[in-house]
Write an enzyme that holds these catalytic residues in place. Structure first.
Site, PDB file in Angstrom:
ATOM      1  N   CYS A   1      -7.540 -15.107  13.932  1.00 63.91           N
ATOM      2  CA  CYS A   1      -7.255 -15.912  12.813  1.00 63.91           C
ATOM      3  C   CYS A   1      -5.520 -16.756  13.214  1.00 63.91           C
ATOM      4  O   CYS A   1      -5.321 -17.867  12.690  1.00 63.91           O
ATOM      5  CB  CYS A   1      -6.489 -14.943  11.654  1.00 63.91           C
ATOM      6  SG  CYS A   1      -7.946 -14.170  11.385  1.00 63.91           S
TER       7      CYS A   1
ATOM      8  N   HIS B   1      -2.008 -19.202   6.865  1.00 61.39           N
ATOM      9  CA  HIS B   1      -3.736 -18.602   6.853  1.00 61.39           C
ATOM     10  C   HIS B   1      -4.669 -18.063   5.791  1.00 61.39           C
ATOM     11  O   HIS B   1      -3.537 -17.579   5.442  1.00 61.39           O
ATOM     12  CB  HIS B   1      -3.602 -18.148   8.049  1.00 61.39           C
ATOM     13  CG  HIS B   1      -5.041 -17.072   8.401  1.00 61.39           C
ATOM     14  ND1 HIS B   1      -6.235 -17.579   8.336  1.00 61.39           N
ATOM     15  CD2 HIS B   1      -5.364 -15.784   8.328  1.00 61.39           C
ATOM     16  CE1 HIS B   1      -7.188 -16.503   8.133  1.00 61.39           C
ATOM     17  NE2 HIS B   1      -6.777 -15.616   8.237  1.00 61.39           N
TER      18      HIS B   1
ATOM     19  N   ASN C   1     -12.301 -16.297   4.306  1.00 56.21           N
ATOM     20  CA  ASN C   1     -11.780 -16.089   5.249  1.00 56.21           C
ATOM     21  C   ASN C   1     -12.070 -16.523   6.909  1.00 56.21           C
ATOM     22  O   ASN C   1     -13.135 -17.033   6.695  1.00 56.21           O
ATOM     23  CB  ASN C   1     -10.944 -14.454   5.508  1.00 56.21           C
ATOM     24  CG  ASN C   1     -10.568 -15.417   6.691  1.00 56.21           C
ATOM     25  OD1 ASN C   1      -9.331 -15.512   8.097  1.00 56.21           O
ATOM     26  ND2 ASN C   1      -8.981 -13.658   7.232  1.00 56.21           N
TER      27      ASN C   1
HETATM   28  O1  UT7 Z   1      -7.352 -13.504   8.576  1.00 58.94           O
HETATM   29  C1  UT7 Z   1      -6.946 -11.762   9.583  1.00 58.94           C
HETATM   30  C2  UT7 Z   1      -5.972 -10.683   8.395  1.00 58.94           C
HETATM   31  N1  UT7 Z   1      -6.686 -10.419   7.383  1.00 58.94           N
HETATM   32  C3  UT7 Z   1      -6.307  -9.537   6.818  1.00 58.94           C
HETATM   33  O2  UT7 Z   1      -5.169  -9.741   6.332  1.00 58.94           O
HETATM   34  C4  UT7 Z   1      -7.542  -9.067   5.343  1.00 58.94           C
HETATM   35  C5  UT7 Z   1      -5.752  -7.354   5.068  1.00 58.94           C
HETATM   36  N2  UT7 Z   1      -7.006  -6.427   4.252  1.00 58.94           N
HETATM   37  C6  UT7 Z   1      -7.309  -6.595   3.081  1.00 58.94           C
HETATM   38  O3  UT7 Z   1      -7.288  -8.108   2.979  1.00 58.94           O
HETATM   39  C7  UT7 Z   1      -7.544  -6.121   2.005  1.00 58.94           C
HETATM   40  O4  UT7 Z   1      -7.705  -4.944   2.780  1.00 58.94           O
HETATM   41  C8  UT7 Z   1      -9.629  -5.837   1.578  1.00 58.94           C
HETATM   42  C9  UT7 Z   1      -9.726  -7.179   1.072  1.00 58.94           C
HETATM   43  C10 UT7 Z   1     -10.536  -6.001   2.940  1.00 58.94           C
HETATM   44  C11 UT7 Z   1     -10.024  -4.836   0.700  1.00 58.94           C
HETATM   45  O5  UT7 Z   1      -9.163  -4.640  -0.043  1.00 58.94           O
HETATM   46  P1  UT7 Z   1      -8.523  -2.868  -0.375  1.00 58.94           P
HETATM   47  O6  UT7 Z   1      -8.178  -2.936  -1.974  1.00 58.94           O
HETATM   48  O7  UT7 Z   1      -7.418  -2.750   0.675  1.00 58.94           O
HETATM   49  O8  UT7 Z   1      -9.425  -2.032  -0.488  1.00 58.94           O
HETATM   50  P2  UT7 Z   1     -10.126  -1.361   0.465  1.00 58.94           P
HETATM   51  O9  UT7 Z   1     -10.884  -1.176   2.054  1.00 58.94           O
HETATM   52  O10 UT7 Z   1      -8.659   0.422   0.473  1.00 58.94           O
HETATM   53  O11 UT7 Z   1     -11.788  -0.286  -0.714  1.00 58.94           O
HETATM   54  C12 UT7 Z   1     -10.963   0.358  -1.749  1.00 58.94           C
HETATM   55  C13 UT7 Z   1     -12.624   0.273  -1.984  1.00 58.94           C
HETATM   56  C14 UT7 Z   1     -13.250   1.470  -1.007  1.00 58.94           C
HETATM   57  O12 UT7 Z   1     -14.079   2.300  -2.014  1.00 58.94           O
HETATM   58  P3  UT7 Z   1     -13.712   3.758  -2.280  1.00 58.94           P
HETATM   59  O13 UT7 Z   1     -13.724   4.400  -0.945  1.00 58.94           O
HETATM   60  O14 UT7 Z   1     -12.395   4.265  -3.315  1.00 58.94           O
HETATM   61  O15 UT7 Z   1     -14.689   4.626  -3.408  1.00 58.94           O
HETATM   62  C15 UT7 Z   1     -14.244   1.206  -1.169  1.00 58.94           C
HETATM   63  O16 UT7 Z   1     -15.255   0.897  -0.532  1.00 58.94           O
HETATM   64  O17 UT7 Z   1     -13.567  -0.421  -2.773  1.00 58.94           O
HETATM   65  C16 UT7 Z   1     -15.402  -0.813  -1.338  1.00 58.94           C
HETATM   66  N3  UT7 Z   1     -14.631  -1.909  -0.984  1.00 58.94           N
HETATM   67  C17 UT7 Z   1     -15.529  -2.614  -2.267  1.00 58.94           C
HETATM   68  N4  UT7 Z   1     -17.034  -1.982  -3.245  1.00 58.94           N
HETATM   69  C18 UT7 Z   1     -16.503  -3.447  -3.670  1.00 58.94           C
HETATM   70  C19 UT7 Z   1     -14.386  -2.519   0.055  1.00 58.94           C
HETATM   71  N5  UT7 Z   1     -15.409  -3.443   0.160  1.00 58.94           N
HETATM   72  C20 UT7 Z   1     -15.621  -3.602  -0.957  1.00 58.94           C
HETATM   73  C21 UT7 Z   1     -16.348  -4.899  -1.347  1.00 58.94           C
HETATM   74  N6  UT7 Z   1     -17.878  -4.765  -3.062  1.00 58.94           N
HETATM   75  N7  UT7 Z   1     -17.124  -5.874  -0.980  1.00 58.94           N
END
Ligand code: UT7
Length: 336
Positions: free
Chosen positions: A115, A263, A293
């Site tokens: 990135c 980014h 992204n």
């Molecule tokens: O470009 C390089 C740098 N990248 C970044 O900066 C990305 C940084 N991270 C993020 O943007 C976020 O962490 C994400 C968008 C990737 C994820 O969002 P989050 O709010 O951190 O969600 P999470 O990973 O904590 O997941 C929360 C819940 C989980 O379920 P449980 O365990 O609470 O039941 C996941 O399994 O959401 C679930 N989940 C989804 N649900 C529906 C994860 N992905 C999805 C999905 N659709 N696509």
């Protein structure tokens, strides 16, 4: 001693639009979840068989940038290509751009900083131009993510975020030292390398021979992995630090910023930075809603769209900032 300035910008994205609803047909996700957590509404995916590759998209973006720069391709004396999704494991796409654009046998450098790749790329270009070694450098950021993503529910935490596309810039010599790229700032913290990574095929943990022999459909090592929350927490801190570092180096403060082009990792990250620096909506450019992204391509696509929309004007102070896998992060402070 010279400065470098961006004299031409271009981008290319594949025509095929993939909405959040389209994704929810192949994995357990929803438009509501994706929009709420990331701000993404849709992204572009290359259609298999269409012939687009990371290089070909980069070439299309580069052609636009070169034309807008008003120079001939033979005036380019160095090529820098940033990507995490090269056409081949080796050689990198830099030489393929040299070939496909029919540029004479100038040097071609591949940047592997995910990135942050475009910011790393323009930083390298800036140094070559500042020293007088080169006059016109083509910097490309291009990614074809969609063919390498796990499009099942298992991969949803990563796959809904990434999209395909390319952006390019031509940097050229600027004799007025108060204009152009004022400074760039690069960092890395390899301690967190595996937190956002694609382990195979590599020569480290998963040897290619092993993958072929195992032929294991449950092997996830050749899909990207991201510890989302950990990456998010680091991103907001590092974005803030590296923007401030750039401003302070130039005796500037956040109130001097005319436009921040971050980014496009997550709309929530951009909004956090906007709030932290007290910027208005029209001072931060976001297009993650449309493209997701696109890693190394995200800043040059966003910068090109901002420029096309008339949001980048002569004399403006522009800040580019990136954070991603590595971890790597960086910023560029530009007087347009
Ligand atoms: O470009 C390089 C740098 N990248 C970044 O900066 C990305 C940084 N991270 C993020 O943007 C976020 O962490 C994400 C968008 C990737 C994820 O969002 P989050 O709010 O951190 O969600 P999470 O990973 O904590 O997941 C929360 C819940 C989980 O379920 P449980 O365990 O609470 O039941 C996941 O399994 O959401 C679930 N989940 C989804 N649900 C529906 C994860 N992905 C999805 C999905 N659709 N696509």
């Amino acid at each position: 001693m010279y400065n470098s300035k961006i004299i031409g910008l271009g981008y290319y994205v594949p025509e095929n639009v993939v909405t959040n609803d389209d994704l929810s047909k192949v994995m357990d996700t929803s438009d509501a979840w994706i929009q709420e957590r990331t701000g993404i509404k849709e992204r572009r995916h290359v259609v298999k068989g269409d012939g687009d590759t990371t290089t070909s998209m980069g070439v299309k973006a580069a052609k636009v940038a070169i034309e807008r720069a008003g120079i001939d391709k033979d005036d380019i004396d160095f090529i820098i290509f940033a990507t995490l999704s090269p056409d081949y494991y080796f050689p990198g796409p830099g030489v393929l751009v040299q070939r496909d654009l029919g540029i004479k046998t100038v040097g071609a450098l591949d940047v592997r900083n995910q990135c942050s790749g475009f910011v790393y790329g323009i930083s390298v270009a800036d140094q070559y131009i500042k020293s007088g070694m080169y006059k016109n450098i083509l910097v490309v950021g291009s990614e074809l993510h969609s063919h390498g993503l796990d499009m099942s529910t298992r991969g949803r935490g990563v796959s809904v975020i990434f999209g395909d596309g390319a952006g390019a810039a031509v940097l050229s010599r600027e004799e007025n030292l108060e204009k152009g790229i004022l400074s760039t700032h690069l960092h890395s913290e390899g301690q967190h390398a595996e937190e956002l990574s694609l382990i195979a095929p590599g020569m480290g943990k998963r040897w290619v021979n092993d993958i072929i022999e195992d032929n294991d459909p449950n092997d996830e090592s050749y899909y990207p992995y991201m510890n989302g929350q950990f990456v998010f927490k680091n991103a907001v801190v590092r974005f803030s630090q590296v923007i401030l570092e750039g401003l302070e180096t130039n005796n500037l403060t956040p109130t001097d910023i005319d436009l921040l082009v971050p980014h496009q990792a997550n709309l929530r990250i951009s909004q956090f930075i906007q709030k932290k620096f007290g910027l208005q909506d029209d001072q931060v450019f976001n297009n993650i809603m449309k493209y997701g992204n696109t890693t190394a391509a995200s800043i040059p696509i966003a910068l090109t769209e901002a420029w096309e929309a008339g949001k980048v004007k002569e004399g403006d102070l522009l800040v580019l900032a990136a954070f991603g896998s590595g971890f790597t992060w960086g910023s560029a402070i530009i007087k347009w």
